[in-house]
Design an enzyme around this catalytic site. Structure first.
Site, PDB file in Angstrom:
ATOM      1  N   SER A  16      44.869  11.076  18.275  1.00 20.52           N
ATOM      2  CA  SER A  16      45.708  11.241  19.468  1.00 20.52           C
ATOM      3  C   SER A  16      47.176  11.006  19.140  1.00 20.52           C
ATOM      4  O   SER A  16      47.514  10.011  18.521  1.00 20.52           O
ATOM      5  CB  SER A  16      45.318  10.225  20.547  1.00 20.52           C
ATOM      6  OG  SER A  16      43.993  10.413  20.921  1.00 20.52           O
ATOM      7  N   HIS A  68      45.339   6.157  29.756  1.00 15.44           N
ATOM      8  CA  HIS A  68      45.489   7.131  28.676  1.00 15.44           C
ATOM      9  C   HIS A  68      46.969   7.466  28.475  1.00 15.44           C
ATOM     10  O   HIS A  68      47.418   7.687  27.351  1.00 15.44           O
ATOM     11  CB  HIS A  68      44.677   8.393  29.001  1.00 15.44           C
ATOM     12  CG  HIS A  68      44.704   9.427  27.919  1.00 15.44           C
ATOM     13  ND1 HIS A  68      44.256   9.169  26.638  1.00 15.44           N
ATOM     14  CD2 HIS A  68      45.133  10.710  27.907  1.00 15.44           C
ATOM     15  CE1 HIS A  68      44.417  10.256  25.891  1.00 15.44           C
ATOM     16  NE2 HIS A  68      44.948  11.202  26.637  1.00 15.44           N
ATOM     17  N   ASN A 112      47.841   0.054  22.436  1.00 15.78           N
ATOM     18  CA  ASN A 112      47.799  -0.832  23.612  1.00 15.78           C
ATOM     19  C   ASN A 112      47.002  -2.087  23.281  1.00 15.78           C
ATOM     20  O   ASN A 112      46.204  -2.089  22.352  1.00 15.78           O
ATOM     21  CB  ASN A 112      47.109  -0.102  24.780  1.00 15.78           C
ATOM     22  CG  ASN A 112      45.689   0.339  24.415  1.00 15.78           C
ATOM     23  OD1 ASN A 112      45.514   1.323  23.688  1.00 15.78           O
ATOM     24  ND2 ASN A 112      44.695  -0.390  24.872  1.00 15.78           N
ATOM     25  N   ALA A 160      43.981   6.531  17.514  1.00 18.47           N
ATOM     26  CA  ALA A 160      44.663   5.585  18.396  1.00 18.47           C
ATOM     27  C   ALA A 160      43.644   4.514  18.747  1.00 18.47           C
ATOM     28  O   ALA A 160      42.462   4.816  18.919  1.00 18.47           O
ATOM     29  CB  ALA A 160      45.143   6.288  19.662  1.00 18.47           C
ATOM     30  N   HIS A 177      44.701  18.277  22.360  1.00 20.83           N
ATOM     31  CA  HIS A 177      44.251  18.566  21.000  1.00 20.83           C
ATOM     32  C   HIS A 177      44.154  20.076  20.819  1.00 20.83           C
ATOM     33  O   HIS A 177      43.634  20.772  21.677  1.00 20.83           O
ATOM     34  CB  HIS A 177      42.875  17.943  20.724  1.00 20.83           C
ATOM     35  CG  HIS A 177      42.912  16.463  20.542  1.00 20.83           C
ATOM     36  ND1 HIS A 177      43.311  15.868  19.381  1.00 20.83           N
ATOM     37  CD2 HIS A 177      42.598  15.454  21.384  1.00 20.83           C
ATOM     38  CE1 HIS A 177      43.238  14.555  19.503  1.00 20.83           C
ATOM     39  NE2 HIS A 177      42.807  14.279  20.718  1.00 20.83           N
ATOM     40  N   HIS A 198      34.748  14.205  19.905  1.00 20.24           N
ATOM     41  CA  HIS A 198      34.390  12.829  20.268  1.00 20.24           C
ATOM     42  C   HIS A 198      32.987  12.806  20.848  1.00 20.24           C
ATOM     43  O   HIS A 198      32.575  13.740  21.542  1.00 20.24           O
ATOM     44  CB  HIS A 198      35.363  12.278  21.316  1.00 20.24           C
ATOM     45  CG  HIS A 198      36.788  12.216  20.865  1.00 20.24           C
ATOM     46  ND1 HIS A 198      37.650  13.284  20.999  1.00 20.24           N
ATOM     47  CD2 HIS A 198      37.495  11.224  20.270  1.00 20.24           C
ATOM     48  CE1 HIS A 198      38.832  12.945  20.502  1.00 20.24           C
ATOM     49  NE2 HIS A 198      38.762  11.710  20.055  1.00 20.24           N
ATOM     50  N   TYR A 254      32.032  11.043  23.250  1.00 23.23           N
ATOM     51  CA  TYR A 254      32.077  10.987  24.724  1.00 23.23           C
ATOM     52  C   TYR A 254      32.228  12.355  25.378  1.00 23.23           C
ATOM     53  O   TYR A 254      32.093  12.504  26.581  1.00 23.23           O
ATOM     54  CB  TYR A 254      33.191  10.041  25.221  1.00 23.23           C
ATOM     55  CG  TYR A 254      34.596  10.420  24.830  1.00 23.23           C
ATOM     56  CD1 TYR A 254      35.247  11.519  25.377  1.00 23.23           C
ATOM     57  CD2 TYR A 254      35.288   9.667  23.882  1.00 23.23           C
ATOM     58  CE1 TYR A 254      36.535  11.860  25.021  1.00 23.23           C
ATOM     59  CE2 TYR A 254      36.579  10.000  23.503  1.00 23.23           C
ATOM     60  CZ  TYR A 254      37.197  11.099  24.076  1.00 23.23           C
ATOM     61  OH  TYR A 254      38.473  11.440  23.704  1.00 23.23           O
ATOM     62  N   GLU A 255      32.528  13.367  24.566  1.00 30.27           N
ATOM     63  CA  GLU A 255      32.630  14.708  25.142  1.00 30.27           C
ATOM     64  C   GLU A 255      31.242  15.283  25.445  1.00 30.27           C
ATOM     65  O   GLU A 255      31.133  16.310  26.117  1.00 30.27           O
ATOM     66  CB  GLU A 255      33.377  15.637  24.180  1.00 30.27           C
ATOM     67  CG  GLU A 255      34.850  15.286  24.038  1.00 30.27           C
ATOM     68  CD  GLU A 255      35.539  16.111  22.967  1.00 30.27           C
ATOM     69  OE1 GLU A 255      35.999  17.211  23.274  1.00 30.27           O
ATOM     70  OE2 GLU A 255      35.595  15.644  21.806  1.00 30.27           O
ATOM     71  N   MET A 258      37.339   4.994  20.061  1.00 30.38           N
ATOM     72  CA  MET A 258      36.186   5.842  20.408  1.00 30.38           C
ATOM     73  C   MET A 258      35.958   6.951  19.390  1.00 30.38           C
ATOM     74  O   MET A 258      35.412   8.007  19.736  1.00 30.38           O
ATOM     75  CB  MET A 258      36.405   6.458  21.792  1.00 30.38           C
ATOM     76  CG  MET A 258      36.746   5.453  22.890  1.00 30.38           C
ATOM     77  SD  MET A 258      37.197   6.296  24.416  1.00 30.38           S
ATOM     78  CE  MET A 258      37.842   4.932  25.384  1.00 30.38           C
ATOM     79  N   SER A 259      36.396   6.727  18.164  1.00 27.58           N
ATOM     80  CA  SER A 259      36.265   7.802  17.167  1.00 27.58           C
ATOM     81  C   SER A 259      36.090   7.207  15.771  1.00 27.58           C
ATOM     82  O   SER A 259      35.689   6.055  15.623  1.00 27.58           O
ATOM     83  CB  SER A 259      37.515   8.692  17.200  1.00 27.58           C
ATOM     84  OG  SER A 259      38.635   7.981  16.719  1.00 27.58           O
TER      85      SER A 259
HETATM   86  N1  HPA Z   1      39.887   1.100  23.823  1.00 17.32           N
HETATM   87  C1  HPA Z   1      39.190   2.135  23.310  1.00 17.32           C
HETATM   88  N2  HPA Z   1      39.771   3.201  22.771  1.00 17.32           N
HETATM   89  C2  HPA Z   1      41.100   3.222  22.715  1.00 17.32           C
HETATM   90  C3  HPA Z   1      41.889   2.190  23.230  1.00 17.32           C
HETATM   91  C4  HPA Z   1      41.245   1.049  23.809  1.00 17.32           C
HETATM   92  O1  HPA Z   1      41.872   0.091  24.283  1.00 17.32           O
HETATM   93  N3  HPA Z   1      43.186   2.529  23.019  1.00 17.32           N
HETATM   94  C5  HPA Z   1      43.178   3.749  22.404  1.00 17.32           C
HETATM   95  N4  HPA Z   1      41.919   4.166  22.214  1.00 17.32           N
END
Ligand code: HPA
Length: 266
Positions: free
Chosen positions: A25, A241, A229, A107, A55, A77, A79-80, A205-206
Site C-alpha cells: 500500500s 485506511h 499507524n 503497510a 492498486h 489479499h 481478505y478479498e 494483512m499480507s
Molecule cells: N492492522 C492491520 N493491518 C494494517 C494496520 C493495522 O493496524 N495498518 C496497516 N495495515
C-alpha cells in the site's frame, strides 16, 4: 502454470527476472517510471483480477539499477476472498521465471509501543495468524519439500544490508516480528495485546503467505514494513485506511530510495 509461463514469456521474450518485488500500500508507484513490459493480472492466464482500490494489478518487467526485476504492482489479499493458493500463485510464477531474491513490502500497524508512524521496519520473522497455510494441498515437488524448514525466511544477510542502507540514507528503521491477521477488519485492542504477548512488533494483512511460499521454493526474502499507524488500543484514536494511506505517502520517497539502494547492492 505452463500456460501462465508461456503467456508471460511471449511478452518478455528472453528477459529473465532475478529480483522480484511486491509493492505494498502506498508504494505502488515505484514502478510507474520504469521502462519495461507491463502485463495486467487480468490478461494473465491463471491470475485473479485484483480488487483493492489504489492498486494497479499488473506485473512490470524492468531493469532496476541494471538488474532484471519483476515487480508486482498490487498484490492479492486473503481478505478479498481468494483461496489462499491464489494469493501465492504469483510467487510461484516468479520462481519459475528465474527470480532468486524476493523483496516484499507492506503497510503495517505498530504493536511495539516504541515504534512511531512513519518508521520502516525490517522484518526479522513472522507469526502466521491468518488461520491458513498457503502450502496446504498437493505438494509440487518441483518447487519445494512437503515439510519445508522456516528457520530463516527473512535472510539475515538481506536484513543487514537493508539496515546498513537505512543508516547510510539516514532513514529511521526498526527490526521486528510481523504478525499477519486475515483482516479486513482492523484488530481489537485485546487482539493487539495478545500479539504483543506473542512477540509481535507489527501487524498487517499480507506478506506472510508470499514470504512463506518464497522460502519454500528456495528464494531469499527481504521484508520491509512501513509502519503507518499505531495498532488498535495503543492510542485512544480510531484506525482508518485513510491514515494508513496518508502515512505511507509521506514515507514513500525514503522507502523508494531504500529499495533502489538495496537492489543496487544485491
Ligand atoms: N492492522 C492491520 N493491518 C494494517 C494496520 C493495522 O493496524 N495498518 C496497516 N495495515
Amino acid at each position: 502454470m505452463k500456460e501462465t509461463i508461456e503467456y508471460i514469456k511471449k511478452q518478455i521474450k528472453d528477459f529473465t527476472p532475478e529480483i522480484g518485488i511486491i509493492l505494498g500500500s502506498g508504494l505502488g508507484d515505484f514502478a510507474d517510471n520504469l521502462e519495461g513490459v507491463r502485463i495486467k493480472y487480468s490478461d494473465i492466464p491463471g491470475f485473479e483480477t485484483s480488487t483493492v482500490a489504489g492498486h494497479k494489478g499488473q506485473l512490470v518487467f524492468a531493469q532496476v539499477q541494471g538488474k532484471n526485476a519483476v515487480i508486482m504492482q498490487g498484490r492479492y489479499h486473503f481478505y478479498e476472498g481468494y483461496h489462499i493458493s491464489r494469493i501465492v500463485y504469483p510467487v510461484k510464477v516468479m520462481k519459475k521465471l528465474g527470480v532468486k531474491t524476493l523483496i516484499i513490502t507492506n503497510a503495517a500497524g505498530s504493536v511495539n509501543k516504541s515504534y512511531k508512524a512513519g518508521d520502516l521496519m525490517i522484518i526479522t520473522d513472522h507469526i502466521n495468524l491468518m488461520g491458513v497455510n498457503p502450502l496446504i494441498g498437493e505438494n509440487d515437488a518441483t518447487l519445494g519439500d512437503r515439510f519445508p524448514d522456516m528457520t530463516e525466511i527473512y535472510r539475515h544477510a538481506l536484513q543487514n544490508l537493508a539496515q546498513k542502507k537505512c543508516k547510510e540514507l539516514g532513514i529511521p528503521v526498526q527490526k521486528g516480528v510481523y504478525a499477519a491477521m486475515s483482516g479486513p477488519s482492523y484488530e481489537t485492542p485485546a487482539e493487539i495485546n495478545m500479539l504483543r504477548i506473542m512477540g509481535a512488533d507489527a501487524v498487517g494483512m499480507s506478506t506472510v503467505p508470499e514470504a512463506l511460499v518464497a522460502n519454500y521454493c528456495a528464494m531469499e526474502v527481504l521484508g520491509i514494513s512501513c509502519i503507518t499507524n499505531s495498532a488498535a488500543g495503543v492510542h485512544p484514536t480510531r484506525l482508518s485506511h485513510a491514515e494508513v494511506v496518508e502515512t505511507a505517502a509521506k514515507v514513500k520517497e525514503s522507502f523508494k530510495k531504500l529499495l533502489v539502494s538495496v537492489i543496487k547492492a544485491l
